[in-house]
Design a protein around this motif. Structure first.
Motif, PDB file in Angstrom:
ATOM      1  N   MET A 373     -56.944-109.786   3.675  1.00  0.00           N
ATOM      2  CA  MET A 373     -58.052-108.745   3.048  1.00  0.00           C
ATOM      3  C   MET A 373     -59.329-108.849   3.415  1.00  0.00           C
ATOM      4  O   MET A 373     -59.857-110.261   3.788  1.00  0.00           O
ATOM      5  N   TYR A 374     -59.948-108.382   4.103  1.00  0.00           N
ATOM      6  CA  TYR A 374     -60.853-107.746   4.858  1.00  0.00           C
ATOM      7  C   TYR A 374     -61.993-106.725   4.536  1.00  0.00           C
ATOM      8  O   TYR A 374     -61.561-105.498   3.921  1.00  0.00           O
ATOM      9  N   GLN A 375     -63.561-106.319   4.686  1.00  0.00           N
ATOM     10  CA  GLN A 375     -64.109-105.838   3.741  1.00  0.00           C
ATOM     11  C   GLN A 375     -64.283-104.500   5.208  1.00  0.00           C
ATOM     12  O   GLN A 375     -64.906-104.323   6.234  1.00  0.00           O
ATOM     13  N   SER A 376     -63.617-103.160   4.608  1.00  0.00           N
ATOM     14  CA  SER A 376     -63.646-102.245   5.058  1.00  0.00           C
ATOM     15  C   SER A 376     -64.402-101.656   6.106  1.00  0.00           C
ATOM     16  O   SER A 376     -64.013-100.797   7.155  1.00  0.00           O
ATOM     17  N   ASP A 377     -65.928-101.714   5.103  1.00  0.00           N
ATOM     18  CA  ASP A 377     -66.968-101.271   5.898  1.00  0.00           C
ATOM     19  C   ASP A 377     -67.700-102.236   6.823  1.00  0.00           C
ATOM     20  O   ASP A 377     -68.476-101.783   7.445  1.00  0.00           O
ATOM     21  N   TYR A 378     -66.950-103.288   7.119  1.00  0.00           N
ATOM     22  CA  TYR A 378     -67.330-103.589   8.579  1.00  0.00           C
ATOM     23  C   TYR A 378     -66.648-103.755   9.636  1.00  0.00           C
ATOM     24  O   TYR A 378     -65.387-105.303   9.973  1.00  0.00           O
ATOM     25  N   PRO A 379     -67.068-103.099  10.857  1.00  0.00           N
ATOM     26  CA  PRO A 379     -66.379-102.368  11.828  1.00  0.00           C
ATOM     27  C   PRO A 379     -65.818-103.842  12.792  1.00  0.00           C
ATOM     28  O   PRO A 379     -64.655-103.920  13.111  1.00  0.00           O
ATOM     29  N   GLU A 380     -66.763-105.303  12.530  1.00  0.00           N
ATOM     30  CA  GLU A 380     -66.201-106.375  13.081  1.00  0.00           C
ATOM     31  C   GLU A 380     -64.531-106.697  12.458  1.00  0.00           C
ATOM     32  O   GLU A 380     -64.463-107.553  13.119  1.00  0.00           O
ATOM     33  N   GLU A 381     -64.949-107.097  11.140  1.00  0.00           N
ATOM     34  CA  GLU A 381     -63.863-107.156  10.602  1.00  0.00           C
ATOM     35  C   GLU A 381     -62.256-106.535  10.780  1.00  0.00           C
ATOM     36  O   GLU A 381     -61.463-107.166  10.950  1.00  0.00           O
ATOM     37  N   GLU A 382     -62.577-105.113  11.188  1.00  0.00           N
ATOM     38  CA  GLU A 382     -61.629-104.470  11.433  1.00  0.00           C
ATOM     39  C   GLU A 382     -61.002-104.712  12.162  1.00  0.00           C
ATOM     40  O   GLU A 382     -59.468-104.809  12.921  1.00  0.00           O
ATOM     41  N   ASP A 383     -61.660-104.727  13.225  1.00  0.00           N
ATOM     42  CA  ASP A 383     -61.545-105.472  14.894  1.00  0.00           C
ATOM     43  C   ASP A 383     -60.488-105.986  14.228  1.00  0.00           C
ATOM     44  O   ASP A 383     -59.237-106.833  15.557  1.00  0.00           O
ATOM     45  N   PHE A 384     -61.280-107.886  13.920  1.00  0.00           N
ATOM     46  CA  PHE A 384     -60.858-108.839  13.913  1.00  0.00           C
ATOM     47  C   PHE A 384     -59.135-109.263  13.325  1.00  0.00           C
ATOM     48  O   PHE A 384     -58.450-109.605  13.618  1.00  0.00           O
ATOM     49  N   ALA A 385     -58.990-107.983  12.095  1.00  0.00           N
ATOM     50  CA  ALA A 385     -57.889-107.582  11.591  1.00  0.00           C
ATOM     51  C   ALA A 385     -56.612-107.680  12.764  1.00  0.00           C
ATOM     52  O   ALA A 385     -55.813-107.986  12.631  1.00  0.00           O
ATOM     53  N   SER A 386     -57.779-106.503  13.566  1.00  0.00           N
ATOM     54  CA  SER A 386     -56.216-105.866  14.569  1.00  0.00           C
ATOM     55  C   SER A 386     -56.050-107.585  15.444  1.00  0.00           C
ATOM     56  O   SER A 386     -54.903-107.604  15.958  1.00  0.00           O
ATOM     57  N   ILE A 387     -56.224-108.274  16.111  1.00  0.00           N
ATOM     58  CA  ILE A 387     -56.036-109.657  16.439  1.00  0.00           C
ATOM     59  C   ILE A 387     -55.424-110.280  16.188  1.00  0.00           C
ATOM     60  O   ILE A 387     -54.886-111.280  16.950  1.00  0.00           O
ATOM     61  N   LEU A 388     -56.144-110.274  14.451  1.00  0.00           N
ATOM     62  CA  LEU A 388     -54.768-111.383  13.912  1.00  0.00           C
ATOM     63  C   LEU A 388     -53.686-110.774  14.009  1.00  0.00           C
ATOM     64  O   LEU A 388     -53.089-111.779  14.264  1.00  0.00           O
ATOM     65  N   LYS A 389     -53.772-109.792  13.111  1.00  0.00           N
ATOM     66  CA  LYS A 389     -52.016-109.234  13.339  1.00  0.00           C
ATOM     67  C   LYS A 389     -51.737-108.781  14.597  1.00  0.00           C
ATOM     68  O   LYS A 389     -50.330-109.509  14.611  1.00  0.00           O
ATOM     69  N   THR A 390     -51.875-109.064  16.065  1.00  0.00           N
ATOM     70  CA  THR A 390     -50.850-108.722  16.651  1.00  0.00           C
ATOM     71  C   THR A 390     -50.879-110.287  17.095  1.00  0.00           C
ATOM     72  O   THR A 390     -49.973-110.494  18.310  1.00  0.00           O
ATOM     73  N   SER A 391     -51.796-111.181  17.314  1.00  0.00           N
ATOM     74  CA  SER A 391     -51.477-112.657  17.417  1.00  0.00           C
ATOM     75  C   SER A 391     -50.396-113.176  17.167  1.00  0.00           C
ATOM     76  O   SER A 391     -49.953-114.384  16.747  1.00  0.00           O
ATOM     77  N   LEU A 392     -50.850-113.051  15.562  1.00  0.00           N
ATOM     78  CA  LEU A 392     -49.268-113.518  14.681  1.00  0.00           C
ATOM     79  C   LEU A 392     -48.064-113.403  15.456  1.00  0.00           C
ATOM     80  O   LEU A 392     -46.551-113.561  14.856  1.00  0.00           O
ATOM     81  N   ALA A 393     -48.444-112.087  15.565  1.00  0.00           N
ATOM     82  CA  ALA A 393     -46.987-111.263  15.584  1.00  0.00           C
ATOM     83  C   ALA A 393     -46.139-112.222  16.940  1.00  0.00           C
ATOM     84  O   ALA A 393     -45.050-112.186  16.575  1.00  0.00           O
ATOM     85  N   GLU A 394     -46.774-112.932  17.586  1.00  0.00           N
ATOM     86  CA  GLU A 394     -46.098-113.615  18.643  1.00  0.00           C
ATOM     87  C   GLU A 394     -46.042-114.801  18.615  1.00  0.00           C
ATOM     88  O   GLU A 394     -44.991-115.070  19.247  1.00  0.00           O
ATOM     89  N   ILE A 395     -45.936-115.405  16.999  1.00  0.00           N
ATOM     90  CA  ILE A 395     -44.737-116.500  16.612  1.00  0.00           C
ATOM     91  C   ILE A 395     -43.948-116.114  16.176  1.00  0.00           C
ATOM     92  O   ILE A 395     -43.990-116.989  14.567  1.00  0.00           O
ATOM     93  N   GLY A 396     -43.753-114.627  15.622  1.00  0.00           N
ATOM     94  CA  GLY A 396     -42.968-114.352  14.156  1.00  0.00           C
ATOM     95  C   GLY A 396     -43.544-113.995  12.516  1.00  0.00           C
ATOM     96  O   GLY A 396     -42.634-114.019  12.122  1.00  0.00           O
ATOM     97  N   VAL A 397     -45.285-113.951  12.594  1.00  0.00           N
ATOM     98  CA  VAL A 397     -45.697-113.789  11.501  1.00  0.00           C
ATOM     99  C   VAL A 397     -46.326-112.975  10.930  1.00  0.00           C
ATOM    100  O   VAL A 397     -47.024-112.441  11.950  1.00  0.00           O
ATOM    101  N   ASN A 398     -46.176-112.439  10.095  1.00  0.00           N
ATOM    102  CA  ASN A 398     -46.543-110.776  10.259  1.00  0.00           C
ATOM    103  C   ASN A 398     -47.940-110.522   9.259  1.00  0.00           C
ATOM    104  O   ASN A 398     -47.928-111.400   7.996  1.00  0.00           O
TER     105      ASN A 398
END
Length: 537
Positions: A373-398
């Motif tokens: 969960m992140y704050q939707s009106d903070y673009p930096e948190e939205e960008d980090f969410a994308s990084i996190l999702k892509t990174s964890l997919a590398e080890i099989g975590v959704n």
């Protein structure tokens, strides 16, 4: 005779007309200096004793503490107190107050105001849990020795000079506020309601002219402020308009159109564009940190090895550039760069091989899904969410991404204590200091007693005792206290309870007709501007 009288009358009319013309043109030429500052959030309150959030943007110019903190020199400097000393192993503190200071209603500032302001913050917190008056926990007694001398007696040794320079719960207000608000007890919460309607009982360089916490706050220069003779700034703004502009693009457009003079939250990708267009920028390293917090009470983030797998999956060398567009310092430890207690080297590096090893050790099978969960009106948190999702997919975590409002995130974070299985696995919490101590970060975010802000649900008795002991030692052995704070941070790091993502570099972009010196901004307060140091052409 008639002719003489007629000539005299004509001369008088001409002279009067000329004088009127001179005065009108002179008044027209001396226009008030108006500064328009864009702030990106609503004002949550302006009670000088009890406010604990965005109200600092107003309070920082209207009220004053006894002391200020200079982060560059790591020392306290005079404000409403001119000098101070401690004795009896820092259990007795004497503050000598500045004479000739008046409140905005012209009543005199004196020791009584200090005593009531401190006791109100302390006792309302103890009685109702409202505000941040816990900063005065060490105070056993505070009394006026005379009109301009205040004595504090403490229950245990403490650096009360640092406490008196806190960013919250340390402002001094006019005791006449009680009568104006129609209350006799300074702990009566009706006084808070009265302040939050726009009341002004400060000594600061600016007064509140109008107050609309959702749209704008207007401040006007207080000509009787004690500091003008020291500042010697005849170009300080006569009026400051704080406009609430929550949309970064609105701030950009307002600066371009001339509606706004200073902005702090334009899209980071637009900053260089604005500089190229002739606008100025001021960068300040702040003590505003963003923490990625694990829910340690819900499967699978209740497993240390799984948390380590997550942290070793993240590309730490890229998050500042991608999420913050370079306007931050990568976090290390749990206290920001330049703040007392900062520890170098407590940071992770991406290692997918190690991440997979820890995932296997955790017993959690690939394909598991966790919530973020992140704050939707903070673009930096939205960008980090994308990084996190892509990174964890590398080890099989959704990763299930949950954009939310700040209010929803706060409620979700607090629920970790009562309903951990319905609290997201990962949250982002941001923090800036109340008191100038590592304890402020470590207690609020990770101590087992801190149910309001400890969103990890972490309750480690060894850690709790370490930071409690460190805080108690600050007044008698500051060096030893810092050693204990370091040990406590290493405990958090080794247990992967959370990680400091970054310490924000705040960028002020402003119209070139304005001069914004670094002395006008203090990293303790981030969005607060000391307008007395600003020059308006």
């Amino acid at each position: 005779m008639r002719r003489l009288l007629l000539v005299s009358l004509i001369v008088m009319i001409v002279v009067a007309g000329g004088a009127a013309y001179y005065l009108s043109t002179r008044q027209a030429s001396i226009q008030p200096r108006v500064l328009v500052y864009a702030y990106n959030d609503k004002i949550t309150g302006i009670d000088p004793s009890l406010e604990d959030d965005t109200g600092l943007v107003v309070l920082g110019s209207v009220y004053e503490p006894l002391l200020y903190y200079d982060p560059l020199r790591n020392q306290t400097i005079p404000a409403l107190a001119e000098s101070w000393e401690s004795k009896e192993n820092n259990t007795v503190w004497i503050f000598h107050l500045r004479k000739g200071v008046v409140f905005h209603d012209n009543s005199p500032f004196n020791s009584t105001a200090v005593v009531i302001s401190v006791l109100r913050a302390k006792e309302v917190y103890e009685k109702y849990g409202v505000g941040l008056g816990y900063i005065w926990d060490s105070v056993e007694d505070v009394k006026a020795l005379d009109d301009y001398t205040v004595e504090f007696k403490l229950k245990y040794p403490q650096r009360l000079d640092l406490i008196a320079a806190s960013s919250y719960a340390a402002y001094i207000f006019n005791p006449n506020a009680l009568a104006k608000a129609g209350v006799s007890d300074y702990t009566d919460l009706k006084l808070r309601d009265w302040f939050n309607k726009g009341a002004d009982e400060g000594t600061g360089p600016y007064m509140i002219e109008s107050y609309d916490p959702y749209n704008q706050v207007v401040l006007v220069k207080f000509d009787k402020w004690w500091g003008w003779s020291m500042v010697r700034n005849d170009k300080a703004p006569d009026k400051v308009v704080i406009k609430i502009k929550t949309d970064p693009q609105d701030q950009y457009n307002g600066l371009i159109s001339g509606e706004l003079d200073i902005v702090t939250s334009v899209p980071r990708v637009s900053i260089q564009d604005l500089v190229n267009k002739g606008f100025k920028e001021l960068r300040i390293n702040t003590f505003h940190s963003y923490f990625l917090v694990f829910n340690t009470r819900r499967y699978p983030t209740n497993i240390t090895e799984f948390r380590l797998a997550v942290l070793y999956s993240i590309p730490w060398d890229r998050i500042v550039d991608q999420a913050m567009k370079g306007y931050a310092l990568l976090g290390s430890g749990y206290v920001p760069h330049g703040f007392p207690g900062f520890v170098e080297g407590l940071s992770f590096k991406q290692n997918l091989t190690l991440a997979r090893i820890y995932l296997e050790k955790s017993g959690v099978k690939p394909g598991v899904t966790i919530e973020f969960m992140y704050q939707s009106d903070y673009p930096e948190e939205e960008d980090f969410a994308s990084i996190l999702k892509t990174s964890l997919a590398e080890i099989g975590v959704n990763v299930k991404i949950i954009p939310s409002t700040w209010e929803s995130i706060k409620e979700a974070g607090k629920s970790v204590w009562d309903n951990p299985d319905n609290t997201p696995h990962l949250l982002i919490n941001d923090w800036w200091p109340t008191i100038i101590s590592p304890y402020d970060y470590l207690y609020n975010l990770f101590h087992g007693e801190s149910k309001e802000w400890n969103w990890s649900g972490y309750d480690n008795q060894t850690f709790n005792q370490l930071i409690d002991e460190a805080f108690a030692l600050e007044g008698s052995d500051y060096g030893k206290a810092m050693e204990l704070y370091r040990e406590a941070q290493e405990t958090l790091f080794n247990n992967a309870v959370a990680v400091n993502l970054w310490d924000e570099v705040k960028v002020f972009v402003y119209n070139p007709r304005v001069t914004l010196p670094s002395s006008a901004v203090n990293p303790l307060y981030m969005y607060v501007i000391f307008y007395q140091y600003v020059q308006v052409a």
